[in-house]
Design a protein around this motif. Sequence first.
Motif, PDB file in Angstrom:
ATOM      1  N   ASN B 814     -26.846  37.281  25.491  1.00 33.16           N
ATOM      2  CA  ASN B 814     -27.250  38.439  26.284  1.00 33.16           C
ATOM      3  C   ASN B 814     -26.096  39.426  26.451  1.00 33.16           C
ATOM      4  OD1 ASN B 814     -25.641  36.973  28.025  1.00 33.16           O
ATOM      5  ND2 ASN B 814     -26.763  37.646  29.829  1.00 33.16           N
ATOM      6  N   GLY B 817     -24.843  44.445  25.389  1.00 35.73           N
ATOM      7  CA  GLY B 817     -25.566  45.465  26.113  1.00 35.73           C
ATOM      8  C   GLY B 817     -26.635  44.830  26.940  1.00 35.73           C
ATOM      9  N   VAL B 818     -27.343  45.643  27.649  1.00 35.80           N
ATOM     10  CA  VAL B 818     -28.355  45.088  28.516  1.00 35.80           C
ATOM     11  C   VAL B 818     -29.712  45.123  27.842  1.00 35.80           C
ATOM     12  CG1 VAL B 818     -27.218  45.322  30.732  1.00 35.80           C
ATOM     13  CG2 VAL B 818     -28.268  47.294  29.680  1.00 35.80           C
ATOM     14  N   THR B 820     -31.999  43.990  24.273  1.00 35.88           N
ATOM     15  CA  THR B 820     -31.966  42.812  23.416  1.00 35.88           C
ATOM     16  C   THR B 820     -31.674  43.159  21.967  1.00 35.88           C
ATOM     17  OG1 THR B 820     -34.321  43.017  23.157  1.00 35.88           O
ATOM     18  CG2 THR B 820     -33.547  41.483  24.832  1.00 35.88           C
ATOM     19  N   LEU B 870     -25.672  49.999  24.426  1.00 35.70           N
ATOM     20  CA  LEU B 870     -26.342  51.098  25.107  1.00 35.70           C
ATOM     21  C   LEU B 870     -25.381  51.700  26.121  1.00 35.70           C
ATOM     22  CD1 LEU B 870     -29.796  49.500  25.910  1.00 35.70           C
ATOM     23  CD2 LEU B 870     -29.247  51.123  24.105  1.00 35.70           C
TER      24      LEU B 870
END
Lengths: 468, 1222
Positions: B814, B817-818, B820, B870
């Motif tokens: 995970n 970035g936040v 997927t 991101l």
Amino acid sequence: MTMKMKQIIFISLSILMLFVTSCTKDALNKKPDITIATPSTIADYQYLMDGIEGGIISNAPGLYSYCNLGNFLSDEYTTTDAYYTSNFSGNKLLTGVFTWNTNMFNDLTSLAEWNYQYKTILYANVVSEGIDAIAPKSTEQSAWNLAKGMALFIRGQMYYNLSQFWSKPYNASTAKTDMGIVLRKSSNATEVSVRSSVEETYQQIISDFKGSLKYLTNTSTANSQLSKIRPSKAAAYGALARTYLAMGDYTNVRNYADSALQLYSTLLDYNTVGVTAISSLANFNAETVFYCMDQYGSYGSYSGYWTINPDNQALYDNNDLRKTLFFFKNVSTGNTIWNGDYANGYKFTGIAVDELYLMRAEGNAKLGNTAPAIADLNTLLVKRYKTGTFTPLTATDATTALNLVLLERRKELICRGLRWSDIRRLGLSVTRTALGVTSTLTAGDSKYTLPIPPYVISASNGTITQTP
Amino acid sequence: MNRSVPHSSGKCKGALHKIHTTQMYKLYSENVRPYSRKSKILLRMKLTILLMIVAVLQVSATTFAQRITLTEKNAPLEKVLDQISIQTGFDFLFTSTILKGSKPVNINVKNADLNEVLRTIFEGQPLEFSIADKSVVVSRKETLPAEKIQPAPIPQPITIDGQVTNAKGEPLVGVTVLIKGTNRGVITDANGYYKLQVNLNDKTLIFSCVGMIWQEVTINGRTVINVVLVEGISKLGTVSVVSTGYQTLPKERATGSFAIIDSTLFNRSAAPNILNRLNGLASGVYMSAVTTPTDFSNQGRTLTYMIRGLSTINSTQSPLVIVDGFPYRSTSPYYQDINSLNPDDIESITVLKDAAAASIWGARAGNGVLVITTKKGKYNQKPTVSFNIGTSITPKPDLFSDRSMSTADIIGVERSLYAQGKYAAYNTSVLNSTSWKPISQVASLLMAVSNGTLSQAAADAQIAALSKLDVRNDLLKYFYQTAISQKYDVNVRGGGEKYKYFLSAGYDNDNGVSYNYQKRASINMTNTFNPIKNLEISLPLTYSYNKQGIDKGTSVNSYSNYSPYTQFADANGNPQNVIYSNGYSNMFITRALSKGLYNMSFNPITQFNAPQYTNTNTTLTTLSPSIKYSLPNGFSAELTYNYTKTLKSTEIYQSDSVWNLKNNINNYTQIGTNNVLTYPINRGGTLNERVDEQIDNNVRALLNYNHNLGADHRIDAVIGYDRNETHINSNYNGWYGYNTQLGTLQTLVDNVTRYTNTNYAILDVPLTMTSAVSTIQNGIYRQFTAFVSSFGNAAYTYKNRYTLSGSARGDEANIFGVSTNNKKKILWSVGGSWRIDQEAFYHISWLPTLKLRTTYGMQGNIPSFSVQSLATISYYASTTNSSGLPYAQLNNLPNPNLRWEQTGQLNIGLDFGVKNNIVSGSIDYYTKKGNDLIGTFVMDPSTGISSYTGNVAGMKGNGVDVTLNTKNIETKDFKWNTRILFSQNADEVTAYYPTTKYYQPYVNSVPYTVGRPINSIYSYKWAGLDPLSGNPQGYVNGNISTDYSTILSSTTKSDIVYNGPANPTIFGSIMNTFSYKGFNISANITYEGGFYYRMSSINYSNLFGSNMITSRGDIDFTKRWQQAGDEKFTNVPSMPTVANSSSNRDYFYQYSSALVAKGDNIRLQDISLSYDLNTSKIKGSPFSSFQLYGYYLVNTYLWRAVDYKLQTPSQTISFGIRATLK
């Protein structure tokens, strides 16, 4: 052990394994750190705008801007031979600023005046682009407006500050070809930076401020700290007046200063502010329209090597409170210290009502309206003199009025980062001497425009070009 | 006994050694097809597991063939045994040397009994055999009574069992236990255990094993007989089982590159920490040498280490550490501490170096893997109690060996500075903004002369007395101690038929040289149950408590606080106030006292002992239950859950007698009218607390398959699923005004109001310097990482000669970035090995072991947490924003193309052993290429960011690792062995995009350059000293120049001298071991070379200082240019005047070629000495082994390419007892 039992054990273990291998996606979608997120809501964008306020650098109140360098470039500050010997020698930044030398930034790998103002522009672009993608519900409209309006206003504000250093002074006849600043209009970092023309620079500043007017609200009558940290319509009008002043468009200067004053016109009476020799005026005081300050930018660690130009103190009448409240001598060094900023120890670079009066007065004087110009001056000055000692000014012609206004700008707006802009737009000359060597800045001098720091040119791989 | 040869403990050297020339053949009936491996490993796990279950159930219906059909003419014995093994499933245990003298075999049997066949074959051979538990042990006749061994015994009334161990108490596998005068016997199992049934009239047992001296033991009515076998002359070399952390396999079948450090080698060092013990023990593993001049102690220091050089540029560079199958994470932001592990609990460490070895650990294994295996219990073993008690002593550091100038030289400089008016501004008779600063004693005396209050002669006399003093004497006397560490360790291991256990308890108490301490208590408990056959349930539990800290004032022992002639105590030995460089002048102290402020005089001894402490308590709890079920056909399934909780709490307390705190409180104290004081910071102490908690939850499911298929085929395969979730929760708080007695503290601190600095008020200087009280940080931090991985690994061996291996692993996390996107990474490897020595055509008798192996694969690396695909923002609470608004900041701009880093590595290796292993070892060559490396590059700051991070870099590396073991002398009593490790490693940047046309002209920040090593040393071109002034000279536009500012700003990249790599490109060690009877002595010499470093030298701006001299200068001062002509002999610039002193001049010199030196050196790392009592000869001894050991961490350079003075590193002497109870 029977074969059947073996099978049972094996199957049970396998089923257990199947169980643990399922349901995996949840964990992978969790955020690694709860304090981070991808910005997506109006609130996120407002947080980002409020983050500019103090957050970017340290926890100081209000928005940072970087105009204080202008104080040192102007005639407001000077130094002594002793300081020059011990501190300036060998320091390109200090000597360069003192002598307006084009090598002043050559030793730097970072300049706050450049990096942080463009960082602030990036925030404004991220917010502006992000907020455009959100269709607000009716209940969210005012929040949406605030974020959008603030993004535009703040970008305009940063462009304006940058233009006062790196754009050539505005000259209507050559503005289309003179070199302006780098205008970053989107958050896309892969876009190459190039310098715009002076005309494009100023049009962009005006368009940002005017754009923000659609979304900003009037200064709240509550006169709260929040209403000064976040820009209001009055702030945008004031900023437009400033911009037009730099362009020499005096009709707009007068009109926009007037618009701002229509919305907010409270002046402090220095007889009642309770200033002592070691405390400056309070943050967010009643005269502030938009709060913004500078912690010396790149110059922070050097400010002690400079001293306020003692000539400034001589400009004031003895009954003028500004002379007695704000100027005093450091007994050990013999240097003069000035202490009248609106930012409690930092340098105020925002917009206050006194500047609005002076801009309206200058606009009127330039347009030949002597009486209203003098009236504005008197409205302001009566609050600056000891009660009962002020004799209202008079002027019979617009030129006298204009000269009075300009003198008053120098006295009232000291150390606001505005003097440098005045020197540029008015083509004033400045002379400085250190260790017997005199440096001069004369009208039309190319030194009115600062060199682009070499590290910026190098990091841009040369797409940003030096001012010739 | 030879302790320098790495060998896996607890193996009967002879028998198991030849598991690589024999092996366990097992055959299945033709009609059963093994599980089909056509389906790809990386199919969805669930599906695969289902398929496996079906396959397993099919296979489990098979039985073994027990009859033999065989026709051979003049066939080599080994070939015939192979055939029998294939047909019967029986394992043959023998050594290749044994078979060398065997005669060819003629046989023609059909459906014959195994015993009959074996008897036929062995007739007329100089060999014998014995059968036990599906194994046939082949041995030379000389080692046994000249009788034939008969097949296994008929049940008898008495059962004898016991364990066979070597002198160190390690179990021996494959020892033949024979009843004397009969042909009945068994061999010991994997844990050295045997069980044998005897008749009442059987008197004696014979224990024999190749490589060991055989023993006759009288039964005497006992039912438990434990035997210790001593190594004999015909000792064989390395036996190894390599552990990849979730799988063990014989080294012979491995295709990858491993280094194994067993407990014997590991315990050679007595260092309290694991990493320190690994130094110089494995080729390809580099540990940074102790070269930091200020690093007084190696004890407790975390050495930086890497495997096969760098594989990345900006990401984590430390290897992945696996402890008992699960990752151990200690690098930030994780809190697991490898030093919490008790070194005595460690069984072995395997270093996984190449891609085939490491790729199975996937995206985190790019820097190699260290697999640590802890000790376990043994089935059917009597409780064995072992203990280790030891002490280590480290003397006080040798402060006098540093680079300080002499007191007299510094006084000389002070006099010169005084004459130049340097201290005039600090004259306390004038009140100004600098007059609170103290000046040194010498400057005060000179000032007194100037002021007419002291005669020149008196001053000179006093100064002459001062020049004989040295503050280092007092520092050593009051602030350092001889460090003593104690270690107590006891463990019990044993087990029954269905249960085994290992229990250990350890306690370490280390007291460091600077009064720092560390105490570690650990309990390790592993219980394994075997409730029904083939089902194993394991319940390991570990708990450790580690407390480290210091109760003394740590800052006072830095001698740059004082003038070199400072004395901490008066003539009577009473602590006295001294002039403290960061403190105040006496005039100021008196004024401050009179206003009611804290007394700011500085007394080093009192300060050292002022109430204060810093301590960190770390508790580590691990629970790791697992269940494993094996089927006789080679399948086994294993499920493990691992829970690890690390709790680290740090507390820092300072009472208000600590000078710095007094100073801080004073600075904010506001002096009102009539000297009424108000305190923005309350008087009292400060307390800082921080609690970090890390919780790791791991689940692993493994399906293993290890079996022979058909006559010549063997498959070892594993597929698995791994899931890891780690939570990190940190809370921290700090308080002012803390009172330890009342527990009260200042709950409200105004950190907005800007207070004027009291110092000016004390001096009545009307200056406004305002600042707000800084908050003692408080806050929380929450982090969560999740990894989900599926992996598979298979090795196929044909005819015991050719092995092909492959592995693949998919990782998801995970962290990217936040969102997927792009989370999954698949890494793979392939490899092959060829045992040339097993070929029929191979007849080089002097080189009986020869194996070639090669692998290629991809390794991954995890970028740091700040890298996100991101755009992300971080939220901050309104309390940290003085505008009172909650806010957010932008962390990064989006990078939609962000990918995992990956490194491809090719390894070619050769394992060899000369006859009798006189020389054995391995050579590995590798190359690696890193693509998509994450790098940070300078951005146009007009974009709003000044740097950007993405997959912009590439690197390549190559190297050679050599391990060589030689037996120089080997007689019955005396042995001399040598172990040589050699590693060469070079790396190079292959890409770094975008390369800026322009760059910042500072040599200490030259950007990564294509074609150059990642870490390189660059310098300014040196043009010697100016013959007229002694100024250092460089070049501007090709001309000699002393315009330092221009040199620093305009030297272009092409003008800068590239000196060479900063990391050693060659390193290794040579360890000689001598043993005579029970005595054993070994010395490890390490070397490193092929790199450069910057020497330090005199820096005049630092030396001159501000208010007083606080820099200790540099001994190069004595070599400085003083007069014309000196430039021919020295590169040390002349001393400038105060006015001419420039930091640019110093900077240029410091970074010029004149101060770059070759780093090559040879060091005597340590000496280890031990004596093993021959406990078998002592009647009634309660010990089965008893060892006295001593260890001397010498840490001394034997040779250096450049004789550059460095403070002597600390040395440690340890000694103790290691023993095992009978």
